[in-house]
Design an enzyme around this catalytic site. Structure first.
Site, short mmCIF file in Angstrom:
data_model
loop_
_atom_site.label_atom_id
_atom_site.label_comp_id
_atom_site.label_asym_id
_atom_site.label_seq_id
_atom_site.Cartn_x
_atom_site.Cartn_y
_atom_site.Cartn_z
N ASP A 1 4.43 11.91 -4.09
CA ASP A 1 5.23 11.42 -5.21
C ASP A 1 6.11 12.54 -5.76
OD1 ASP A 1 5.97 9.27 -6.92
OD2 ASP A 1 4.70 10.07 -8.52
N GLU A 2 7.17 12.16 -6.44
CA GLU A 2 8.12 13.10 -7.05
C GLU A 2 8.60 14.13 -6.02
OE1 GLU A 2 9.40 12.43 -9.81
OE2 GLU A 2 7.92 11.26 -10.93
N CYS B 1 23.40 2.04 -15.68
CA CYS B 1 24.25 1.60 -14.57
C CYS B 1 25.38 2.62 -14.40
CB CYS B 1 24.82 0.20 -14.84
SG CYS B 1 26.04 0.16 -16.17
N GLN C 1 11.37 14.94 -4.94
CA GLN C 1 12.58 15.72 -5.25
C GLN C 1 12.24 17.09 -5.84
OE1 GLN C 1 11.71 13.02 -7.07
NE2 GLN C 1 11.59 13.74 -9.18
N CYS D 1 27.71 2.76 -17.60
CA CYS D 1 27.15 3.25 -18.87
C CYS D 1 26.62 4.68 -18.77
CB CYS D 1 26.04 2.31 -19.35
SG CYS D 1 26.62 0.66 -19.81
N SER E 1 16.35 5.31 -9.51
CA SER E 1 16.44 6.01 -10.79
C SER E 1 15.07 6.05 -11.47
CB SER E 1 17.42 5.28 -11.71
OG SER E 1 16.89 4.01 -12.07
N MET E 2 15.00 6.76 -12.57
CA MET E 2 13.78 6.72 -13.37
C MET E 2 13.60 5.31 -13.90
SD MET E 2 13.48 10.37 -15.32
CE MET E 2 11.87 9.96 -16.00
N CYS F 1 23.40 -2.02 -21.15
CA CYS F 1 24.07 -3.31 -20.94
C CYS F 1 23.24 -4.34 -20.18
CB CYS F 1 25.41 -3.11 -20.24
SG CYS F 1 25.26 -2.67 -18.49
#
Length: 194
Positions: free
Chosen positions: A88-89, A183, A91, A186, A16-17, A148
């Site tokens: 990089d990046e 997560c 995606q 959330c 994830s970021m 969380c």
């Protein structure tokens, strides 16, 4: 990493970021420099958040990079004396990136790519799943959920502080002003079935 007897393989760094993907890519590039290996780093032109000619992590680490518009443009910058090709990046690259990475690895280069494996909706992002499937090594990093504190594998897009809708555009270049690590529990995407 394992000792490789043959030159040429693919490493994918995903997550994830805010999980440290660019930081890990930069760390690996710096290690190659200590080993006196020749490396070149690429990034998509669309990624101009912190710098147009550097890969920059969210914590400020950076390494020089060549911005390219299309995947196949990478071939114009690779020379025989190179040992390591980093992207990089990943995606954000077009569909040809899988073929480009395969060709480079088959020619004997160590190819390291980093990118998001899921989009803001929690769905596979771009060509990253295909790259994960063909890679010799996959490192999946996690951030910490901003809600969380659990391990975060998702990226929450926020618009005016609220979760973006499922049908919003997939690509929106941004940083902490637009995204948070979350997560599974959330992470929220209005109008998406749970």
């Amino acid at each position: 990493m394992y000792l490789m007897n043959q030159n040429g393989w693919i490493e994918v760094i995903c997550g994830s970021m805010f999980s440290g993907k660019s930081e890990e890519l930069i760390r690996r590039i710096r290690r190659t420099q200590f080993a006196k290996q020749h490396a070149i780093v690429f990034k998509p032109c669309i990624d101009n958040r912190y710098s147009e000619e550097d890969v920059v992590s969210h914590n400020g680490l950076k390494v020089k990079a060549v911005p390219v518009s299309a995947s196949k443009d990478i071939f114009n910058h690779v020379t025989e004396e190179m040992d390591v090709i980093a992207i990089d990046e990943v995606q954000f690259f077009d569909g040809d990136i899988v073929e480009v990475v395969q060709v480079l690895a088959n020619r004997g280069y160590r190819v390291i790519v980093a990118g998001l494996d899921q989009d803001f909706r929690g769905l596979p992002f771009g060509q990253v799943p295909q790259l994960m499937a063909i890679a010799e090594h996959v490192t999946k990093l996690q951030a910490v959920c901003s809600e969380c504190g659990s391990p975060a594998s998702r990226t929450q897009r926020l618009i005016d502080g609220e979760p973006a809708a499922f049908d919003d555009p997939i690509i929106l270049v941004g940083a902490s002003e637009s995204y948070e690590p979350r997560c599974r529990h959330c992470h929220a995407v209005p109008t998406k079935q749970r």
